[in-house]
Structures are given as structure tokens and as C-alpha cells.
Write a protein that holds these residues in place. Structure first.
Motif, mmCIF file in Angstrom:
data_model
loop_
_atom_site.group_PDB
_atom_site.id
_atom_site.type_symbol
_atom_site.label_atom_id
_atom_site.label_comp_id
_atom_site.label_asym_id
_atom_site.label_seq_id
_atom_site.Cartn_x
_atom_site.Cartn_y
_atom_site.Cartn_z
ATOM 1 N N UNK A 280 24.996 58.129 32.717
ATOM 2 C CA UNK A 280 26.381 57.982 34.009
ATOM 3 C C UNK A 280 27.446 58.838 33.249
ATOM 4 N N UNK A 281 27.775 58.859 32.129
ATOM 5 C CA UNK A 281 28.717 59.492 31.376
ATOM 6 C C UNK A 281 28.242 61.035 31.362
ATOM 7 N N UNK A 282 27.513 61.332 30.540
ATOM 8 C CA UNK A 282 26.742 62.475 31.202
ATOM 9 C C UNK A 282 26.877 63.380 32.573
ATOM 10 N N UNK A 283 26.630 62.205 33.515
ATOM 11 C CA UNK A 283 26.559 62.714 34.835
ATOM 12 C C UNK A 283 27.872 63.712 35.476
ATOM 13 N N UNK A 284 28.898 62.583 35.518
ATOM 14 C CA UNK A 284 30.495 61.919 35.534
ATOM 15 C C UNK A 284 30.590 63.576 34.919
ATOM 16 N N UNK A 285 30.562 64.146 33.758
ATOM 17 C CA UNK A 285 31.107 64.965 32.511
ATOM 18 C C UNK A 285 30.530 65.783 33.368
ATOM 19 N N UNK A 286 29.170 66.411 33.930
ATOM 20 C CA UNK A 286 28.411 67.616 34.962
ATOM 21 C C UNK A 286 28.793 67.649 35.718
ATOM 22 N N UNK A 287 29.799 66.719 36.273
ATOM 23 C CA UNK A 287 30.093 67.307 37.740
ATOM 24 C C UNK A 287 28.453 66.617 38.567
ATOM 25 N N UNK A 288 28.130 66.043 37.978
ATOM 26 C CA UNK A 288 26.803 65.893 39.295
ATOM 27 C C UNK A 288 26.950 64.610 40.080
ATOM 28 N N UNK A 289 27.539 63.735 39.807
ATOM 29 C CA UNK A 289 28.285 62.547 40.331
ATOM 30 C C UNK A 289 27.177 61.927 40.394
ATOM 31 N N UNK A 290 26.382 61.602 39.330
ATOM 32 C CA UNK A 290 24.957 60.662 39.705
ATOM 33 C C UNK A 290 25.716 59.505 38.467
ATOM 34 N N UNK A 291 26.458 60.046 38.372
ATOM 35 C CA UNK A 291 26.540 58.549 37.061
ATOM 36 C C UNK A 291 26.452 57.118 37.439
ATOM 37 N N UNK A 292 26.999 56.776 38.904
ATOM 38 C CA UNK A 292 27.427 55.406 38.865
ATOM 39 C C UNK A 292 25.389 55.075 40.225
ATOM 40 N N UNK A 293 24.959 56.530 40.405
ATOM 41 C CA UNK A 293 24.155 55.509 40.888
ATOM 42 C C UNK A 293 22.984 55.215 39.754
#
Length: 343
Positions: A280-293
Motif C-alpha cells: 500500500x505504501x509503495x503504491x501511494x509513493x509511486x502515485x498509483x493510488x492503489x495503496x488503500x485497495x
């Protein structure tokens, strides 16, 4: 006393008469033989034991057959054998209904009371070879530790083999001592038998893990698995009985099992949670916005695995206490004894 005979009623050449002399200097040996519908096996077993001890002067041997609610002529054959003039004494304990091998063993051990010497546990169907008993007894008296048979030449079916491997893996993960080569053919010094008699799990779980749990030292002896005296070869265990025995084996030490299960649950939750958070954190950092999912998916997996492990643990505990309650409820079972003490 009657002359010893075979199951056909003819005089037996394999059951010699009792040797002359007293018993005062002999070491007491109680051979406990649980049996269920073994009318064809009782007399051959008596003959085999008599032959083994015909020239032995060190041991005062009593063969105690524990009739586990048989509905054939097993008790009749035990009663007949008691009347024969043999180098061993024969006694019997009759339960009013079938309770299973573990319960029959427990009745026999507790019926012995504060006896000295050695208690032998073996099957009455002829699969355990009695010929090595004098050496086993000598080793048990010399070392003062239990002797357990390590089976040789044991043929398992494919299904039983797969189940044994699976049970071994589960036992290893849960910290339960499990050795499938060990059989329920044991020699117990009197102090071990007395400790077993006080164990609340005696009669519930298989005897070998109980002995392993109370004895810091054990020795094993090789013992071939022989054909049954009645000629049958197929297993007498149903699939449900084998499953029940496996669960009870895992519950031989419940207070060691449950903490280990708790650790497994905690490690699993921590590992899956850490993975979900990292994704989740990696997704947020890379801007994919899939972190919450990703975190939500990971949490669903975590709680699913957690629920499964909790259900397994709860199931094991329920089986344990249900078995304990059933055993306690059957504590008033009527027992008939062919007494050997005053023989």
C-alpha cells in the motif's frame, strides 16, 4: 486345574504346566492385553506367553485380558484359560460396553493399583511378538525407564501412509512428538505406571505420547509386526476412528499446543499485515493510488487466515473437552474381574 488345550479342545503341546516352587523371590509382571471380539486369539496368546516363560524363574507373570465389551466368546475363552495349569497366571477384566483401546488400557493400568515390578502393554491379537519379553523385562528393571517397541516390517496401506506423512508434518508444526514407527507395545516400570494412573488424559489420548510426556528417558526395542492369530489382515480402524485418534494425538499436550498455535497466528497476521502495508505504501509513493485497495485486500486475507486458525484451534479444544466429558460420564462403567491376585 485343567490341562491346557488349544482352541480345538485338544491338549496343547505349547502350554506347559506351572513350574514348581514359590513366587516370593520373583519380580511381578502384569501383561495387560486389551481385546475386542478376540475369541480366536485368547488361547493362542496364552499359549505363546506360557511358552516364553516356561523356564523363567525370575518373573511372576500375570496375563490380564481386558475384554472391551466384546459381543462374541472372548470372555468365555478368558475364563477357560484361567483354569489351565500354566507357568503364568491368567486374569481378566470385563467392561460392560465397548470404550476403545485407550480406555481399556486405562482401566487395566488403574486396576493394577500400587503394584511393583513391570507392567507390559501389548495387543491380544498376536501382532506383538512375546518371544523377546524376558530381555525387555531385564532391560526395564536394569534401567528403570520405559521400553517402547519400534515396529519393523510394518505394512501400511497407501491411504494410511499418506495420512501418517500428513500427521507428521502437522505434528512437527505444532510441536507434538510424533514417531510413526513406535507401537503400543510397552514395558513400564512400576513408578511410570503409577504416574500414568494419575494422569487425567489416560484413556483419552494414545498411550505412547503420554509415556513420552512423563518420562525424560525412553528406550526402544525392535519388534516385528506379526500376523494376527485369527488369520485376518485388514485394519480394524474405521476412517472416523483414525481421524479421532489423530486429533487426540495432537492434543496429547494441549497446553504446549495452544501457545504454539497462538504464536503461529500472531506471526501470520504480522507477516500478511506487513506485506499489505508495504504494498500500500509503495503504491501511494509511486502515485498509483492503489495503496488503500491493497491494504484492504491484505486485511481481508489476514482476518480470513486468522479466523481459520482460530476455528482449527477451537475445534481441537472442543474435541479435547468433549472427549474428557464423555470419559468422565462413562466413569461409572461396570467392571467384572476374574481376579488373579489370590491365585
Amino acid at each position: 486345574m485343567q490341562e491346557a488345550t488349544t482352541t480345538s479342545g485338544r491338549p496343547s503341546p505349547h502350554a506347559p504346566s506351572r513350574a514348581e516352587g514359590g513366587k516370593a523371590d520373583r519380580v511381578p509382571v502384569h501383561v495387560l492385553l486389551p481385546c475386542f471380539n478376540e475369541e480366536q486369539s485368547v488361547l493362542p496368546m496364552v499359549e505363546a506367553l506360557a511358552q516364553v516363560f516356561v523356564d523363567e524363574t525370575r518373573w511372576d507373570v500375570v496375563a490380564v485380558f481386558i475384554d472391551d465389551g466384546s459381543n462374541d466368546g472372548t470372555w468365555r475363552e478368558i475364563s477357560r484359560a484361567k483354569e489351565f495349569d500354566l507357568p503364568i497366571t491368567v486374569g481378566g477384566i470385563r467392561l460392560d460396553h465397548n470404550q476403545g483401546k485407550a480406555a481399556a488400557q486405562a482401566v487395566g493400568i488403574r486396576e493394577m493399583g500400587p503394584t511393583d515390578g513391570v507392567v507390559i502393554l501389548m495387543d491380544a491379537d498376536g501382532q506383538h511378538d512375546p518371544s523377546s519379553l524376558p530381555k525387555i523385562l531385564a532391560d526395564c528393571m536394569k534401567t528403570g525407564v520405559p521400553q517402547i517397541a519400534r515396529r519393523t516390517g510394518y505394512r501400511r496401506s497407501r491411504t494410511t501412509t499418506v495420512g501418517t506423512v500428513g500427521l507428521g508434518v502437522i505434528a512437527g508444526l505444532t510441536g507434538v512428538r510424533f514417531d510413526p514407527s513406535l507401537g503400543e507395545y510397552l514395558a513400564l516400570p512400576s513408578h511410570t505406571a503409577r504416574r500414568l494412573a494419575r494422569n487425567p488424559q489416560l484413556g483419552i489420548v494414545p498411550i505412547v505420547p503420554l509415556v513420552q510426556g512423563i518420562s525424560t528417558r525412553l528406550q526402544t526395542f525392535p519388534s516385528p509386526v506379526l500376523d494376527r492369530a485369527d488369520g485376518s489382515a485388514s485394519t480394524r480402524w474405521t476412517r472416523s476412528q483414525l481421524w479421532h485418534k489423530a486429533l487426540l494425538l495432537l492434543l496429547a499436550n494441549p497446553w504446549g499446543l495452544l501457545p504454539r498455535m497462538a504464536v503461529v497466528i500472531a506471526v501470520t497476521v504480522a507477516a500478511l499485515g506487513s506485506y499489505g502495508m508495504a504494498v500500500g505504501i509503495a503504491s501511494i509513493v509511486h502515485g498509483t493510488f492503489l495503496g488503500v485497495g491493497s491494504v484492504l485486500v491484505a486485511m481481508v486475507i489476514i482476518f480470513g487466515v486468522l479466523a481459520m486458525l482460530q476455528l482449527v484451534t477451537l475445534g481441537l479444544v472442543v474435541v479435547l473437552f468433549r472427549t474428557i466429558s464423555q470419559t468422565a460420564a462413562s466413569g461409572g462403567t461396570e467392571v467384572e474381574v476374574l481376579d488373579w491376585r489370590d491365585t
